[in-house]
Motif scaffolding. Structure first.
Motif, PDB file in Angstrom:
ATOM      1  N   ARG A 235       0.578  -1.165   0.169  1.00  0.00           N
ATOM      2  CA  ARG A 235       0.122  -0.013  -0.097  1.00  0.00           C
ATOM      3  C   ARG A 235       1.264   1.370   0.230  1.00  0.00           C
ATOM      4  O   ARG A 235       0.365   2.175  -0.415  1.00  0.00           O
ATOM      5  CB  ARG A 235      -1.037  -0.204   1.402  1.00  0.00           C
ATOM      6  N   LYS A 236       1.926   1.029   0.560  1.00  0.00           N
ATOM      7  CA  LYS A 236       2.717   2.466   0.990  1.00  0.00           C
ATOM      8  C   LYS A 236       3.426   2.965  -0.381  1.00  0.00           C
ATOM      9  O   LYS A 236       3.521   3.711  -0.827  1.00  0.00           O
ATOM     10  CB  LYS A 236       3.886   1.843   2.328  1.00  0.00           C
ATOM     11  N   GLU A 237       3.987   1.712  -0.590  1.00  0.00           N
ATOM     12  CA  GLU A 237       4.683   1.682  -2.007  1.00  0.00           C
ATOM     13  C   GLU A 237       3.737   2.473  -3.142  1.00  0.00           C
ATOM     14  O   GLU A 237       4.142   2.729  -5.003  1.00  0.00           O
ATOM     15  CB  GLU A 237       5.546   0.758  -2.605  1.00  0.00           C
ATOM     16  N   LEU A 238       2.695   1.514  -3.176  1.00  0.00           N
ATOM     17  CA  LEU A 238       1.640   1.846  -4.445  1.00  0.00           C
ATOM     18  C   LEU A 238       1.634   3.182  -4.359  1.00  0.00           C
ATOM     19  O   LEU A 238       0.859   4.065  -4.938  1.00  0.00           O
ATOM     20  CB  LEU A 238       0.280   0.999  -3.971  1.00  0.00           C
ATOM     21  N   ALA A 239       1.601   3.457  -3.218  1.00  0.00           N
ATOM     22  CA  ALA A 239       1.227   5.452  -3.066  1.00  0.00           C
ATOM     23  C   ALA A 239       2.473   5.946  -3.646  1.00  0.00           C
ATOM     24  O   ALA A 239       2.592   7.593  -4.446  1.00  0.00           O
ATOM     25  CB  ALA A 239       0.493   6.228  -1.399  1.00  0.00           C
ATOM     26  N   ASP A 240       3.701   5.763  -3.815  1.00  0.00           N
ATOM     27  CA  ASP A 240       4.756   6.433  -3.737  1.00  0.00           C
ATOM     28  C   ASP A 240       4.225   6.319  -5.690  1.00  0.00           C
ATOM     29  O   ASP A 240       4.884   7.105  -6.357  1.00  0.00           O
ATOM     30  CB  ASP A 240       6.276   6.261  -3.943  1.00  0.00           C
ATOM     31  N   ASN A 241       3.805   4.754  -6.004  1.00  0.00           N
ATOM     32  CA  ASN A 241       4.241   4.684  -7.664  1.00  0.00           C
ATOM     33  C   ASN A 241       3.282   6.048  -7.967  1.00  0.00           C
ATOM     34  O   ASN A 241       3.082   6.888  -9.663  1.00  0.00           O
ATOM     35  CB  ASN A 241       3.442   3.644  -7.882  1.00  0.00           C
ATOM     36  N   TYR A 242       1.936   5.955  -6.992  1.00  0.00           N
ATOM     37  CA  TYR A 242       0.746   7.382  -8.287  1.00  0.00           C
ATOM     38  C   TYR A 242       1.745   8.345  -7.726  1.00  0.00           C
ATOM     39  O   TYR A 242       1.025   9.038  -8.977  1.00  0.00           O
ATOM     40  CB  TYR A 242      -0.290   6.857  -7.014  1.00  0.00           C
ATOM     41  N   CYS A 243       1.856   8.536  -6.227  1.00  0.00           N
ATOM     42  CA  CYS A 243       2.232   9.770  -6.724  1.00  0.00           C
ATOM     43  C   CYS A 243       3.958  10.365  -7.674  1.00  0.00           C
ATOM     44  O   CYS A 243       3.661  11.380  -8.818  1.00  0.00           O
ATOM     45  CB  CYS A 243       2.740  10.393  -5.456  1.00  0.00           C
ATOM     46  N   PHE A 244       4.223   9.725  -8.012  1.00  0.00           N
ATOM     47  CA  PHE A 244       5.476   9.803  -8.743  1.00  0.00           C
ATOM     48  C   PHE A 244       5.297   9.910 -10.206  1.00  0.00           C
ATOM     49  O   PHE A 244       6.111  10.457 -11.482  1.00  0.00           O
ATOM     50  CB  PHE A 244       6.946   8.516  -8.491  1.00  0.00           C
ATOM     51  N   TYR A 245       4.497   8.742 -11.080  1.00  0.00           N
ATOM     52  CA  TYR A 245       4.016   8.816 -12.679  1.00  0.00           C
ATOM     53  C   TYR A 245       2.677   9.445 -12.417  1.00  0.00           C
ATOM     54  O   TYR A 245       2.011   9.853 -13.497  1.00  0.00           O
ATOM     55  CB  TYR A 245       3.668   7.010 -12.448  1.00  0.00           C
ATOM     56  N   ASN A 246       1.617  10.374 -11.753  1.00  0.00           N
ATOM     57  CA  ASN A 246       1.303  10.976 -11.715  1.00  0.00           C
ATOM     58  C   ASN A 246       1.436  12.180 -11.448  1.00  0.00           C
ATOM     59  O   ASN A 246       1.044  12.858  -9.633  1.00  0.00           O
ATOM     60  CB  ASN A 246      -0.200  10.371 -11.172  1.00  0.00           C
ATOM     61  N   GLN A 247       1.476  13.414 -12.237  1.00  0.00           N
ATOM     62  CA  GLN A 247       1.702  15.050 -11.755  1.00  0.00           C
ATOM     63  C   GLN A 247       0.238  15.585 -10.661  1.00  0.00           C
ATOM     64  O   GLN A 247       0.301  16.470 -10.012  1.00  0.00           O
ATOM     65  CB  GLN A 247       1.669  15.437 -12.615  1.00  0.00           C
ATOM     66  N   ASN A 248      -0.829  15.058 -11.043  1.00  0.00           N
ATOM     67  CA  ASN A 248      -1.561  15.213 -10.784  1.00  0.00           C
ATOM     68  C   ASN A 248      -2.418  14.639  -9.281  1.00  0.00           C
ATOM     69  O   ASN A 248      -3.436  13.966  -9.330  1.00  0.00           O
ATOM     70  CB  ASN A 248      -3.319  15.264 -11.594  1.00  0.00           C
ATOM     71  N   TYR A 249      -1.292  14.177  -8.884  1.00  0.00           N
ATOM     72  CA  TYR A 249      -1.092  13.330  -7.658  1.00  0.00           C
ATOM     73  C   TYR A 249      -2.714  14.042  -6.427  1.00  0.00           C
ATOM     74  O   TYR A 249      -3.566  13.583  -5.531  1.00  0.00           O
ATOM     75  CB  TYR A 249      -0.916  12.397  -7.177  1.00  0.00           C
ATOM     76  N   ASP A 250      -2.640  15.170  -6.505  1.00  0.00           N
ATOM     77  CA  ASP A 250      -3.100  16.292  -4.955  1.00  0.00           C
ATOM     78  C   ASP A 250      -4.493  16.162  -6.116  1.00  0.00           C
ATOM     79  O   ASP A 250      -5.737  17.717  -5.324  1.00  0.00           O
ATOM     80  CB  ASP A 250      -2.044  17.199  -4.720  1.00  0.00           C
ATOM     81  N   ASN A 251      -5.279  16.489  -7.033  1.00  0.00           N
ATOM     82  CA  ASN A 251      -6.276  16.810  -7.341  1.00  0.00           C
ATOM     83  C   ASN A 251      -7.657  16.073  -9.075  1.00  0.00           C
ATOM     84  O   ASN A 251      -6.599  15.087  -9.095  1.00  0.00           O
ATOM     85  CB  ASN A 251      -6.008  17.721  -8.164  1.00  0.00           C
ATOM     86  N   PHE A 252      -8.083  16.685  -9.006  1.00  0.00           N
ATOM     87  CA  PHE A 252      -9.449  15.885 -10.133  1.00  0.00           C
ATOM     88  C   PHE A 252      -9.027  15.476 -10.892  1.00  0.00           C
ATOM     89  O   PHE A 252      -9.160  14.321 -11.320  1.00  0.00           O
ATOM     90  CB  PHE A 252     -10.368  16.823 -10.254  1.00  0.00           C
ATOM     91  N   GLU A 253      -7.890  16.025 -11.313  1.00  0.00           N
ATOM     92  CA  GLU A 253      -7.194  15.678 -12.894  1.00  0.00           C
ATOM     93  C   GLU A 253      -6.322  14.778 -12.827  1.00  0.00           C
ATOM     94  O   GLU A 253      -5.993  13.816 -13.613  1.00  0.00           O
ATOM     95  CB  GLU A 253      -6.449  16.972 -13.680  1.00  0.00           C
ATOM     96  N   GLY A 254      -6.591  14.065 -11.662  1.00  0.00           N
ATOM     97  CA  GLY A 254      -5.151  12.534 -11.577  1.00  0.00           C
ATOM     98  C   GLY A 254      -5.929  11.757 -11.713  1.00  0.00           C
ATOM     99  O   GLY A 254      -6.022  10.281 -12.435  1.00  0.00           O
TER     100      GLY A 254
END
Ligand code: FAD
Ligand code: FO1
Length: 447
Positions: free
Chosen positions: A288-307
């Motif tokens: 789970r924790k490393e899936l979160a790093d994967n999401y933030c690393f490969y998705n620039q919009n990790y903190d908004n609706f566009e992501g």
């Protein structure tokens, strides 16, 4: 050490001069692959070694609650560093500017730093990389299995990343070498460069510090020991029961890198028995924790609706005009002024303690979607409050947890209902079936 943890960010050749470890995410001397790599590089080239930390006075809505937890720990680490004859220097100001001028001042031979998928950190790194002519290495000291190595794309869900991790996991559960006394540092080099002073009054003073949890790697080890000796046995059974205390409480230490997730995994794996609880805990700590790093690393919009995934954007768009039973303004959420006493208690727990129970965080975020006029604002409010109050906030786990709750990231479509569309729904009755809600509310109001 495994070279798969290391990435060289440019093609410069090493120069004669001190090796600099720019510590940022992994704020510890022990069990830190980035520091281990930096010392090996210094030994190979018979060069001095120095650790620097660039301190900003604003960081993603952090307050003295977070800066104090971080700096009190860093102070201990700087003392440990000094006792190993390695100077630790705190640089204040804009990280790229401060670091670039420091590297020039000491004629650095190479620069090493740790891995961090957050946009702000990647901006710092690229600015620095454009202005140096020495080798720049990045070492993933946060993940058991390095983020860049395990996947080269945004993973769809835990079930797509899990098998990749499990296939190589044992290779990456290697023991950590110790950091040695650094004899290529002259006494005068250490004296001249060792400097750790800070002033807590320079940070936003609200929310204030919490006192139920103490910062630092020694306290992190104690909390790990308590978890292993008293909680692990019933983790699978009670981890999602907010009236019980069976979560590890390691997240603030993991967020600030005051303990290594790999160390936690190695110690938990040594325990005899409790197979189900170990499996469930390691799934959270590693997959789970490393899936979160994967999401933030490969998705620039990790903190908004566009992501969000298209299915989620479509379903939430279709529900934009559905009537909301309740609508709250940001400060009504922030100060626990909704009609829902459970939601208010969860918000109060986060405000008072800096750590909302994990099971309530899903409910907490989902209700913000239900009680705002649009999903963009819901994500914005959840990110703002999570970063402002959670000790473990401003972290890939947080952005991903919010994207999961409000935008179905790493989740699948559910039975459609108004406002949520096909985003998984949670409600008060469902929570009441899982645990004694009134007992939880009473507990929080007694803090
Ligand atoms: P434990 O259950 O003991 O877990 C041990 C470790 O496993 C955690 O420290 C964490 O590193 C990892 N972990 C556990 N659950 C998750 C998860 N769902 N996703 C990723 N890693 C996990 N976690 C944060 O670290 N910072 C946050 O800001 C944060 N915000 C969240 C917001 C929402 C809306 C949701 C749904 C989850 C959020 N999480 C966040 C994930 C999870 O709730 C916390 O990691 C956990 O509650 C931390 O407490 P613990 O360490 O005692 O948990
Ligand atoms: N990292 C730094 O390199 N310098 C800082 O001054 C700094 C402040 C800070 C404050 C709160 C917080 O939660 C994190 C902070 N970090 C800082 C980053 C932290 O080390 C982590 O790298 C990221 O937040 C998680 O990826």
């Amino acid at each position: 050490m495994l070279q798969k943890r290391v990435l060289k960010l440019n093609n410069f050749e090493i120069l004669k001069g001190p090796i600099v470890y720019w510590m940022s995410r992994d704020q510890r001397i022990e069990d830190n692959w980035a520091l281990i790599f930096a010392q090996q590089l210094a030994f190979e080239n018979k060069q001095p070694l120095i650790i620097v930390f660039t301190l900003v006075d604003r960081f993603l809505n952090a307050s003295v609650r977070h800066f104090a937890f971080m700096l009190k720990s860093l102070e201990n680490e700087s003392a440990k560093s000094y006792s190993l004859n390695i100077p630790f220097r705190l640089l204040k100001g804009n990280p790229p500017d401060e670091l670039i001028s420091f590297l020039l001042k000491i004629n650095a031979g190479a620069l090493v730093t740790d891995f961090d998928p957050l946009k702000i950190k990647r901006e710092w790194k690229s600015k620095i990389n454009l202005n140096i002519n020495i080798p720049f290495y990045e070492v993933d000291a946060h993940n058991v299995v390095p983020c860049r190595y395990i996947s080269q794309k945004e993973e769809f869900a835990a079930y797509t990343l899990r098998p990749k991790i499990h296939k190589v996991l044992n290779d990456f559960l290697d023991e950590f070498p110790k950091i040695e006394k650094h004899n290529y540092n002259s006494t005068e080099f250490v004296k001249k460069n060792h400097c750790f002073e800070y002033d807590l009054s320079s940070f936003e003073n609200y929310p204030n510090e919490v006192d139920w949890i103490k910062p630092g790697s020694e306290n992190a080890k104690k909390i790990l020991e308590i978890f292993i000796n008293q909680k692990l046995r019933s983790y699978a059974e009670f981890r999602n029961i907010p009236t019980h205390d069976f979560q590890s409480n390691l997240s603030p230490y993991l967020h600030f890198g005051q303990i290594s997730a790999q160390r936690v995994a190695l110690e938990v794996m040594k325990v005899n028995g409790f197979e189900e609880s170990k499996k469930v805990f390691l799934e959270e700590l590693i997959v789970r924790k490393e899936l979160a790093d994967n999401y933030c690393f490969y998705n620039q919009n990790y903190d908004n609706f566009e992501g969000l995934q298209n299915w989620a954007k479509n379903t939430l768009n279709e529900e934009r005009n559905s009537p909301r039973d309740y609508i709250y303004m940001p400060d009504e959420f922030e100060f626990s002024k909704t009609h829902d006493e459970l939601w208010n208690a969860a918000q109060t727990e986060m405000m008072k303690t800096g750590k909302m129970h994990g099971y309530l965080r899903m409910y907490w975020a989902k209700k913000i979607l239900e009680w705002t006029t649009n999903p963009e604002q819901a994500i914005e409010i959840a990110v703002y409050l999570n970063d402002k109050y959670e000790l473990d906030g401003r972290d890939p786990n947080g952005y991903t947890g919010i994207a999961w709750s409000i935008g179905g990231v790493h989740d699948r479509p559910w039975f459609p209902r108004k406002v949520f569309g096909k985003i998984r729904y949670m409600n008060f009755n469902g929570m009441s079936k899982k645990f004694d809600v009134q007992k939880y509310i009473k507990k929080v109001n007694e803090y």
